[in-house]
Design a protein around this motif. Structure first.
Motif, short mmCIF file in Angstrom:
data_model
loop_
_atom_site.label_atom_id
_atom_site.label_comp_id
_atom_site.label_asym_id
_atom_site.label_seq_id
_atom_site.Cartn_x
_atom_site.Cartn_y
_atom_site.Cartn_z
N UNK A 5 32.37 37.49 18.87
CA UNK A 5 32.90 36.52 19.84
C UNK A 5 33.82 37.24 20.82
N UNK A 6 33.46 37.28 22.12
CA UNK A 6 34.36 37.98 23.05
C UNK A 6 35.65 37.20 23.24
N UNK A 7 36.73 37.93 23.40
CA UNK A 7 37.99 37.23 23.63
C UNK A 7 38.18 37.00 25.12
N UNK A 8 37.46 37.78 25.94
CA UNK A 8 37.58 37.56 27.38
C UNK A 8 36.32 38.07 28.09
N UNK A 9 35.88 37.30 29.09
CA UNK A 9 34.77 37.72 29.94
C UNK A 9 35.34 38.12 31.29
N UNK A 10 34.90 39.27 31.79
CA UNK A 10 35.48 39.79 33.02
C UNK A 10 34.38 40.07 34.04
N UNK A 12 42.82 43.36 32.06
CA UNK A 12 42.33 42.78 30.82
C UNK A 12 42.40 43.78 29.68
N UNK A 13 43.32 44.71 29.81
CA UNK A 13 43.59 45.68 28.74
C UNK A 13 45.03 46.12 28.93
N UNK A 57 35.89 45.34 36.71
CA UNK A 57 36.50 46.22 35.71
C UNK A 57 37.67 45.56 35.03
N UNK A 58 38.15 46.15 33.94
CA UNK A 58 39.25 45.53 33.20
C UNK A 58 40.60 45.60 33.93
N UNK A 85 34.91 41.50 26.32
CA UNK A 85 35.88 42.32 25.59
C UNK A 85 36.29 41.67 24.27
N UNK A 120 40.25 45.05 22.23
CA UNK A 120 40.21 45.71 23.54
C UNK A 120 41.19 45.07 24.52
N UNK A 121 41.26 43.75 24.48
CA UNK A 121 42.16 43.04 25.40
C UNK A 121 43.61 43.25 24.97
N UNK A 169 34.93 32.35 34.38
CA UNK A 169 35.13 31.06 33.72
C UNK A 169 34.01 30.74 32.72
N UNK A 192 35.52 31.60 25.54
CA UNK A 192 36.13 32.87 25.90
C UNK A 192 36.87 32.75 27.22
N UNK A 193 37.97 33.44 27.33
CA UNK A 193 38.72 33.41 28.57
C UNK A 193 39.52 32.14 28.77
N UNK A 194 39.50 31.27 27.78
CA UNK A 194 40.21 29.99 27.94
C UNK A 194 41.23 29.84 26.81
N UNK A 207 39.43 43.34 37.61
CA UNK A 207 38.40 42.31 37.61
C UNK A 207 38.97 40.92 37.40
N UNK A 208 38.16 39.93 37.77
CA UNK A 208 38.59 38.53 37.61
C UNK A 208 38.06 38.00 36.28
N UNK A 209 38.83 37.13 35.63
CA UNK A 209 38.27 36.50 34.44
C UNK A 209 37.10 35.61 34.85
#
Lengths: 362, 491
Positions: B324-329, A16-17, B332-333, B356, B360-361, B340, A3-5, B336-338
């Motif tokens: 499966x999340x598409x992004x971890x933050x 992120x939205x 806040x969205x 998220x 949502x992303x 790693x 995720x995130x990659x 916020x920082x992604x």
């Protein structure tokens, strides 16, 4: 994939939205707002108008595809945003409804190739592509571009049918133009004034308001039903696709000088209502001048731009050789957009209009 | 109380309902905690423990260094297993020096500083010292050492301590829950801070979508005439301190100044609560409330988490991922920082962990700008994002600077609203970083030049002095020779 990659997406950074809005959705909304006036035009001017619309939109899309292919770019994503269709659509609405097919083809190709792709594609053009094409057509083919027909509803007995209409558009059948040709109000006024006949002796003047309700009068394919255009414009305002500054400033800048001069000499100057409801003013104010790419993007800049479009339209209509001036006015103001944008930036938080930091109050 | 409008802003999908009704729960103490030495803006703390040391809960384990810094304390009792490099909760995933604490499960308190019985009778300095010693930093996310901010009252005359309960970031509900469940602690902490600052009034600003928090805070503040609780409109970025200050006072913070220059100091609600605990009970900052939320989280929660807990444990506590999340933050969205990975610790500034879903992303390829101008209309700072981005793309950072890119607060509204999905704020963050770097370089060159010039002048002066000395010497020798000659001649 972690995720995130995800490397397939643009830089992973905040936010992120995002909005659910997209360019395609904006274009689709504008087309929806154009639909009532367009359908009314089809109804009033029959099959030749429908064919002309198809040809013009098709040519605009073709021009876009050709250029994208030449540039080695994928055509599908660019085409699917709908901007080329909208350009062709707007151009078709500004054409004489029974114009021959090659007017539509030349105009459509000119709009997307010379008006847009030459500058680098969507968002890069300085001039409104539809109006650039309309002006190119008007200068190159003045006869075809001023051959107006009286409205002949599609179901009328004398109206051309599916086949006959196609032959008119293809130029194979020269309609008995003498019987159905007509003049637009603005053209008529210009001609009569030049013959020394004053407006008080013209019956047509002053009827614009009533005619524009039904759209049943001579004029461009999609411009005669001024109230339907305005309704589409209000829909766009309501959906926040456009802001009020450009349309209101443009309409006001046409109406004010018109009303003033009409008051001074009603024999020489057409009234404000006729100006607002005739020709391309409504289409121009709500759909043409508001084109995002070629108009300023600050509220104050938009007021100046809209007012310029309106004033120039009035000046060209009243004192130039052309009966109509919306296209010229919009193009002239388009060229000023960059300078308007840089002259009317919003004030930055914590700074004055010159960019100097504010003084602390204490 | 009259409110004032702020410019622009957006109304994103807030999705607070995912977690807003979840009461704060405490995370069971993890077996291992990872406490980074740098959890705040400023100099990192200096470890005071080594591998093998036994520590008690609340014991100082890293000392603050320098004027802007904050100490760290042991969130529970146990044994230090190492002080070593561990991946930080930062997009780079780079490692930083971290104290690893193996909990002994007894959670035994060590000796704490004495409670300040009547903080309002205590000198302001005593409060500030306590806040500094307790390792309290801004818990809204910026993690600026709070004690440093409390010193603003020394040079400036302050009118208002503004407690920021706007929580305008979507998803996050931790401040909401803290205000609902611990209103009295927040109000008490705020009053103590106002006393330390010398600010006569406390204003608590809460976005209007948090009715229960507003009610609870109003109730807790009712007996204090100098404390006002105010509902502010739901408008992102209301929680930006400059904009919140404007909404409350109508005043704009001048460029390159602080809200304190207008007499307003802004602190977060969770910070106020931490100050309450530090002053009233002598407890340092050992844990914080944060929100774990997002469409990919099975059971979103608001959790009181010991500092140093691995994010993976929080996710497990919330039932793991349901997709499966598409992004971890981290945060806040909007700002916020992604993250790693999940293998990083919670720090004092972590206000939320979001997982998220792709929907949502709403990842979309950036398209060409259609110059719709929406970014200009909604920019809360009155900037022209479309123009600045165009110049930054051409690497004309000087023009972007002239257009005010350094006045951007990075709220992300422009990126959010862009129909072409252009990552505008990303351009501005890049430009700000580069400009700061350039500035630093220029200052360095300037300094080198001044030093070199000074050196040249010194050399010149030394040479002159040397020459003068030589001349004097020569003259003396000559005089002497002449004298000898005269003597001889005379003889």
């Amino acid at each position: 994939m972690k995720p995130g990659m995800n490397p397939a997406v643009a830089p992973v950074a905040a936010p992120h939205a995002t909005t659910a809005n997209s360019v395609g959705r904006v274009m689709a909304t504008v087309m929806t707002a154009l639909l009532p006036a367009t359908l009314c035009g089809f109804w009033l001017f029959g099959w030749p108008a429908i064919y002309l619309w198809i040809v013009t939109v098709g040519a605009a899309m073709l021009g876009e595809i050709l250029c994208l292919r030449l540039g080695g770019r994928a055509a599908r994503p660019a085409l699917s945003d709908g901007s080329a269709i909208l350009t062709g659509w707007l151009l078709a609405l500004s054409l004489p409804p029974w114009a021959p097919w090659w007017i539509g083809v030349f105009g459509g190709l000119f709009a997307t190739v010379m008006g847009k792709q030459v500058f680098g594609g969507l968002g890069q053009n300085l001039f409104n592509p539809a109006m650039a094409a309309r002006v190119a057509l008007l200068i190159s083919f003045p006869v075809q571009m001023t051959a107006w027909v009286a409205p002949l509803p599609i179901n009328a007995a004398a109206a051309p049918g599916i086949i006959e209409g196609l032959r008119i558009t293809l130029g194979a059948l020269s309609p008995a133009l003498d019987n159905i040709s007509s003049a637009s109000l603005l053209g008529h006024v210009k001609t009569e004034l030049s013959r020394g006949i004053d407006l008080l002796h013209l019956l047509t003047a002053g009827h614009a308001a009533a005619d524009s309700l039904s759209g049943a009068r001579a004029g461009s394919l999609g411009e005669t039903a001024a109230w339907l255009i305005a309704a589409g414009g209000v829909l766009m305002l309501f959906l926040r696709i456009i802001t009020w500054q450009i349309p209101i400033a443009m309409l006001a800048a046409v109406a004010l000088p018109a009303a003033l001069l009409h008051l001074v000499d009603p024999g020489r100057y057409l009234d404000a209502g006729s100006h607002l409801l005739s020709g391309g003013v409504m289409l121009g104010a709500f759909f043409i001048a508001t084109d995002y790419v070629t108009s300023p993007n600050t509220p104050r800049g938009q007021l100046v731009f809209g007012a310029g479009c309106g004033l120039l339209t009035y000046v060209i209509r009243t004192w130039s050789g052309y009966p109509e001036g919306v296209a010229f006015a919009v193009l002239l103001m388009n060229s000023l957009t960059p300078i308007i944008d840089s002259s009317f930036r919003p004030r930055v938080y914590g700074r004055d209009r010159k960019g100097v930091a504010l003084e602390p109050i204490k | 109380m009259r409110l004032f409008p702020i410019r622009g802003g957006i109304h994103p999908d807030y999705r607070k309902e995912l977690a807003s009704e979840q009461a704060i729960v405490s995370l069971p103490m993890p077996a291992t905690l990872y406490i980074p030495l740098q959890q705040h803006i400023g100099a990192p703390a200096e470890a005071q423990v080594a591998a093998g040391d036994l520590v008690k809960k609340g014991q100082l384990i890293a000392r603050s260094q320098g004027a802007v810094s904050a100490p760290q304390h042991a969130p529970t009792s146990g044994r230090i297993s190492a002080v070593t490099l561990v991946p930080a909760p930062h997009p780079s995933g780079l490692a930083q020096l971290t104290i690893i604490l193996e909990a002994d499960g007894r959670d035994e308190w060590g000796e704490l500083p004495e409670a300040i019985a009547d903080p309002f009778a205590a000198p302001a300095q005593a409060i500030k010292d306590r806040v500094a010693a307790s390792g309290i930093v801004g818990m809204g996310g910026a993690a600026f050492p709070s004690a440093v901010k409390l010193n603003l009252g020394i040079q400036l005359k302050l009118d208002i301590l503004l407690i920021n309960g706007a929580e305008c970031e979507p998803y996050l509900t931790c401040d909401d829950r803290v205000m609902r469940e611990h209103a009295a602690e927040v109000i008490d902490g705020a009053r103590i801070m106002a006393h330390a600052l010398g600010a006569p009034r406390v204003v608590v600003a809460i976005e209007d979508n948090k009715r229960q928090a507003l009610a609870a805070m109003n109730k807790a503040a009712a007996e204090y005439p100098n404390v006002a609780v105010i509902a502010v409109p739901v408008q992102y970025p209301m929680g930006s301190e400059r904009h919140l200050t404007q909404a409350i006072t109508g005043l704009e913070t001048p460029a390159k100044k602080l809200t304190a220059d207008l007499g307003v100091v802004v602190h977060n609600v969770a910070t106020a609560r931490a100050v309450h605990a530090a002053v009233r009970f002598g407890r340092p900052l050992l844990s914080r409330v944060l929100t774990v939320s997002g469409g990919a989280v099975r059971n979103p929660k608001n959790i009181e988490v010991p500092i140093g807990t691995k994010v993976a444990e929080l996710v497990a506590f919330c039932g793991g991922f349901k997709s499966e999340p598409s992004r971890l933050v981290n945060g806040g969205p909007m700002m916020g920082q992604p993250l790693p990975s999940l293998d990083v610790p919670v720090v004092k500034g972590t206000s939320g962990i979001l997982a998220l879903t792709p929907a949502e992303v709403n990842d979309a390829q950036a398209g060409p700008c259609i110059r719709c101008g929406t970014c200009v209309t909604i920019c809360p700072c009155g900037l022209s994002p479309v123009e600045m981005a165009a110049f930054i793309r051409k690497d004309k950072l000087d023009v972007a600077a002239r257009l005010g890119v350094q006045d951007c607060v990075s709220c992300g509204s422009c990126s959010w609203i862009c129909p072409s999905h252009i990552p505008l704020v990303h351009y501005f963050n890049y430009a700000k970083g580069m400009l700061m770097e350039q500035n630093r370089e220029e200052r360095k060159i300037e300094r080198t030049k001044t030093l070199a010039e000074a050196h040249a002048i010194r050399l010149e002066q030394a040479a002159l002095a040397k020459k003068a000395a030589m001349d004097a010497k020569l003259a003396a020798a000559k005089d002497k020779a002449n004298a000898v000659a005269e003597e001889q001649a005379g003889a």
